[in-house]
Design a protein around this motif. Structure first.
Motif, PDB file in Angstrom:
ATOM      1  N   LEU A  22      -4.751   0.984   8.319  1.00 42.76           N
ATOM      2  CA  LEU A  22      -3.810   2.027   8.711  1.00 42.76           C
ATOM      3  C   LEU A  22      -4.505   2.905   9.726  1.00 42.76           C
ATOM      4  CD1 LEU A  22      -1.170   3.736   8.188  1.00 42.76           C
ATOM      5  CD2 LEU A  22      -2.491   4.940   6.444  1.00 42.76           C
ATOM      6  N   LEU A  23      -3.876   3.094  10.857  1.00 48.46           N
ATOM      7  CA  LEU A  23      -4.442   3.976  11.879  1.00 48.46           C
ATOM      8  C   LEU A  23      -3.396   5.013  12.240  1.00 48.46           C
ATOM      9  CD1 LEU A  23      -6.495   4.870  13.973  1.00 48.46           C
ATOM     10  CD2 LEU A  23      -5.710   3.027  15.471  1.00 48.46           C
ATOM     11  N   GLU A  24      -3.688   6.257  11.905  1.00 46.70           N
ATOM     12  CA  GLU A  24      -2.722   7.319  12.189  1.00 46.70           C
ATOM     13  C   GLU A  24      -3.370   8.407  13.026  1.00 46.70           C
ATOM     14  OE1 GLU A  24      -1.173   8.624   8.346  1.00 46.70           O
ATOM     15  OE2 GLU A  24       0.459   7.174   8.566  1.00 46.70           O
ATOM     16  N   PHE A  25      -2.620   8.886  13.991  1.00 46.32           N
ATOM     17  CA  PHE A  25      -3.031  10.053  14.774  1.00 46.32           C
ATOM     18  C   PHE A  25      -2.127  11.213  14.404  1.00 46.32           C
ATOM     19  CE2 PHE A  25      -4.489   6.479  17.309  1.00 46.32           C
ATOM     20  CZ  PHE A  25      -5.762   6.897  17.697  1.00 46.32           C
ATOM     21  N   TYR A  26      -2.739  12.377  14.232  1.00 46.30           N
ATOM     22  CA  TYR A  26      -1.966  13.571  13.896  1.00 46.30           C
ATOM     23  C   TYR A  26      -2.055  14.567  15.040  1.00 46.30           C
ATOM     24  CZ  TYR A  26      -2.795  11.424   9.404  1.00 46.30           C
ATOM     25  OH  TYR A  26      -2.880  10.530   8.379  1.00 46.30           O
ATOM     26  N   ARG A  69       0.828  -1.191   0.000  1.00 46.25           N
ATOM     27  CA  ARG A  69       0.000   0.000   0.000  1.00 46.25           C
ATOM     28  C   ARG A  69       0.864   1.243   0.000  1.00 46.25           C
ATOM     29  NH1 ARG A  69      -4.674   0.484  -1.699  1.00 46.25           N
ATOM     30  NH2 ARG A  69      -4.494   2.559  -0.836  1.00 46.25           N
ATOM     31  N   SER A  88      -6.208  14.858  15.403  1.00 42.06           N
ATOM     32  CA  SER A  88      -7.094  14.171  14.465  1.00 42.06           C
ATOM     33  C   SER A  88      -6.555  12.776  14.204  1.00 42.06           C
ATOM     34  CB  SER A  88      -7.171  14.938  13.145  1.00 42.06           C
ATOM     35  OG  SER A  88      -5.929  14.876  12.481  1.00 42.06           O
ATOM     36  N   HIS A  89      -7.340  12.012  13.480  1.00 47.58           N
ATOM     37  CA  HIS A  89      -6.853  10.687  13.138  1.00 47.58           C
ATOM     38  C   HIS A  89      -7.405  10.224  11.804  1.00 47.58           C
ATOM     39  CE1 HIS A  89     -10.735   9.680  15.117  1.00 47.58           C
ATOM     40  NE2 HIS A  89     -10.785   8.751  14.168  1.00 47.58           N
ATOM     41  N   LEU A  90      -6.753   9.219  11.272  1.00 47.41           N
ATOM     42  CA  LEU A  90      -7.156   8.610  10.014  1.00 47.41           C
ATOM     43  C   LEU A  90      -7.195   7.115  10.225  1.00 47.41           C
ATOM     44  CD1 LEU A  90      -7.565   8.741   6.874  1.00 47.41           C
ATOM     45  CD2 LEU A  90      -5.090   8.530   6.689  1.00 47.41           C
ATOM     46  N   LEU A  91      -8.329   6.532   9.920  1.00 43.37           N
ATOM     47  CA  LEU A  91      -8.437   5.074  10.042  1.00 43.37           C
ATOM     48  C   LEU A  91      -8.895   4.522   8.705  1.00 43.37           C
ATOM     49  CD1 LEU A  91      -8.515   2.387  11.532  1.00 43.37           C
ATOM     50  CD2 LEU A  91     -10.755   3.004  12.444  1.00 43.37           C
ATOM     51  N   GLY A 122      -1.382  22.186  11.132  1.00 45.47           N
ATOM     52  CA  GLY A 122      -2.111  21.006  11.582  1.00 45.47           C
ATOM     53  C   GLY A 122      -3.611  21.088  11.343  1.00 45.47           C
ATOM     54  N   SER A 137       2.528  17.016  13.194  1.00 48.36           N
ATOM     55  CA  SER A 137       2.252  17.975  12.126  1.00 48.36           C
ATOM     56  C   SER A 137       3.381  18.986  11.974  1.00 48.36           C
ATOM     57  CB  SER A 137       0.959  18.738  12.428  1.00 48.36           C
ATOM     58  OG  SER A 137      -0.120  17.855  12.523  1.00 48.36           O
ATOM     59  N   ARG A 197      -4.545  17.895   6.340  1.00 47.97           N
ATOM     60  CA  ARG A 197      -3.569  16.815   6.263  1.00 47.97           C
ATOM     61  C   ARG A 197      -3.551  16.243   4.860  1.00 47.97           C
ATOM     62  NH1 ARG A 197       0.569  16.040   9.064  1.00 47.97           N
ATOM     63  NH2 ARG A 197       0.704  14.105   7.901  1.00 47.97           N
ATOM     64  N   PRO A 198      -2.349  15.929   4.327  1.00 43.48           N
ATOM     65  CA  PRO A 198      -2.305  15.193   3.069  1.00 43.48           C
ATOM     66  C   PRO A 198      -2.562  13.722   3.339  1.00 43.48           C
ATOM     67  CG  PRO A 198      -0.083  15.620   3.832  1.00 43.48           C
ATOM     68  CD  PRO A 198      -1.014  16.245   4.847  1.00 43.48           C
ATOM     69  N   ILE A 199      -3.338  13.095   2.474  1.00 42.26           N
ATOM     70  CA  ILE A 199      -3.516  11.646   2.581  1.00 42.26           C
ATOM     71  C   ILE A 199      -3.458  11.056   1.180  1.00 42.26           C
ATOM     72  CG2 ILE A 199      -4.913  11.756   4.663  1.00 42.26           C
ATOM     73  CD1 ILE A 199      -7.368  11.351   3.012  1.00 42.26           C
ATOM     74  N   TYR A 200      -3.206   9.770   1.106  1.00 43.69           N
ATOM     75  CA  TYR A 200      -3.198   9.069  -0.172  1.00 43.69           C
ATOM     76  C   TYR A 200      -4.380   8.140  -0.226  1.00 43.69           C
ATOM     77  CZ  TYR A 200       1.282  10.788  -1.626  1.00 43.69           C
ATOM     78  OH  TYR A 200       2.296  11.607  -2.040  1.00 43.69           O
ATOM     79  N   LEU A 201      -5.120   8.246  -1.290  1.00 42.50           N
ATOM     80  CA  LEU A 201      -6.244   7.332  -1.495  1.00 42.50           C
ATOM     81  C   LEU A 201      -6.024   6.632  -2.815  1.00 42.50           C
ATOM     82  CD1 LEU A 201      -9.272   9.536  -0.465  1.00 42.50           C
ATOM     83  CD2 LEU A 201      -8.363   7.562   0.737  1.00 42.50           C
ATOM     84  N   GLY A 202      -6.145   5.327  -2.820  1.00 43.39           N
ATOM     85  CA  GLY A 202      -5.954   4.602  -4.073  1.00 43.39           C
ATOM     86  C   GLY A 202      -4.591   4.906  -4.659  1.00 43.39           C
ATOM     87  N   ASP A 203      -4.534   5.134  -5.960  1.00 41.84           N
ATOM     88  CA  ASP A 203      -3.257   5.308  -6.631  1.00 41.84           C
ATOM     89  C   ASP A 203      -2.943   6.751  -6.987  1.00 41.84           C
ATOM     90  OD1 ASP A 203      -2.225   2.610  -7.011  1.00 41.84           O
ATOM     91  OD2 ASP A 203      -4.123   2.340  -8.079  1.00 41.84           O
ATOM     92  N   THR A 250      -0.983  22.792   6.462  1.00 44.08           N
ATOM     93  CA  THR A 250      -0.533  21.495   6.957  1.00 44.08           C
ATOM     94  C   THR A 250       0.364  21.673   8.173  1.00 44.08           C
ATOM     95  OG1 THR A 250      -0.656  20.531   4.752  1.00 44.08           O
ATOM     96  CG2 THR A 250       0.711  19.390   6.361  1.00 44.08           C
ATOM     97  N   GLY A 251       1.260  22.649   8.087  1.00 45.57           N
ATOM     98  CA  GLY A 251       2.153  22.922   9.212  1.00 45.57           C
ATOM     99  C   GLY A 251       1.385  23.350  10.454  1.00 45.57           C
TER     100      GLY A 251
END
Lengths: 143, 143
Positions: free
Chosen positions: A132-136, A76, B130-133, B73, A100, B76-82, B70-71
């Motif tokens: 994927l679990l990320e905390f910012y 991934r 924040s978080h990303l799951l 906070g 961040s 946030r940049p994230i990647y989805l798929g390709d 982004t700095g």
DNA sequence: CATTTAATTGAGACAAAATCTCAGTTAGAT
DNA sequence: ATCTAACTGAGATTTTGTCTCAATTAAATG
């Protein structure tokens, strides 16, 4: 049998073979790099290290192989800090605390998503392979 | 007190102002785009939509503003798929099921990370914003 | 409201990353 | 051993991101 594993017997290689793709020398070089490092490799790094194994390895082949493996769901792309995409195994979970301000990445191991994964799997008919679990936020130094 | 923005002010604009940055027309155009769309915008999309609001908006300004936010906070940049990176609010949580095969993204709302966030916050002295799951696998159509 | 100043800007040069093309090569089936 | 579709490298091309610098501007100050 020797101690050395045969070429093409790794998880990644098996994934390619089972999906009907050829196991060529350039691809095996990419796989060996991914398996040796395992985590957080950018395409440029894969190319550089891959050429140590297979000198004429081309950038196009690296991108094509990464795309192939991504499509198969065995690696991934993820984003860490500001450095562009990097690739990691799409098996099990990856857990990060990302600052961040300075981009520091701390890994942790607690996994609280198992039950949720099952629920979502049922709810959406989605076959889950990894997460994927990320905390910012701000690390101790940057607060 | 509360994070609830007053009418006429936005969270993003307030973040910039409070950090001491000028609120210029090009920046406000970028903010308006982010606020209108909110999720999953690539830099190229921000530029294109931003120019509908402020025609001479330059690519450099888009990148600079995204980097700034982004700095701070707040995004946030994230990647989805390709695809390449895209930006999303760094507030609360983002929860995705991402199909490895077709790139489909399904959002869900269950949040199971609250307690873990507190634990990690204490354990690592990390201030979590924040978080990303994300779960990766195969959607119903691609299985 | 006019002045001042440092932050911010756009344009375009530049660099890096990613994609595409195509003629030659090769893994693996037969 | 032969055959063929899959695969490859090289390099052109496109896309994405960065940098420089002269001109502009937000907002603090008087």
């Amino acid at each position: 049998m020797t101690d050395e594993p045969k070429p093409g017997t790794s998880w990644l290689a098996d994934s390619l073979r089972q999906a009907g793709y050829k196991l060529t020398a350039p691809r095996l070089a990419v796989l060996r790099v991914l398996e040796a490092e395992g985590e957080h490799l950018s395409p440029a790094e894969v190319l550089e290290r891959g050429r140590a194994i297979y000198p004429t390895l081309s950038r196009a082949t690296v991108y094509r192989t990464l795309e192939l493996l991504t499509g198969l769901g065995v690696i991934r792309p993820i984003y860490l800090g500001d450095g562009g995409p990097c690739f990691t195994y799409a098996r099990g979970g990856h857990h990060h605390l990302v600052c961040s301000a300075c981009g520091a990445v701390i890994e942790f191991n607690e996994c609280v998503v198992g039950e949720l994964a099952q629920t979502l799997s049922d709810q959406f008919g989605f076959q889950i392979k990894s997460h994927l679990l990320e905390f910012y936020g701000l690390c101790g130094d940057c607060q």
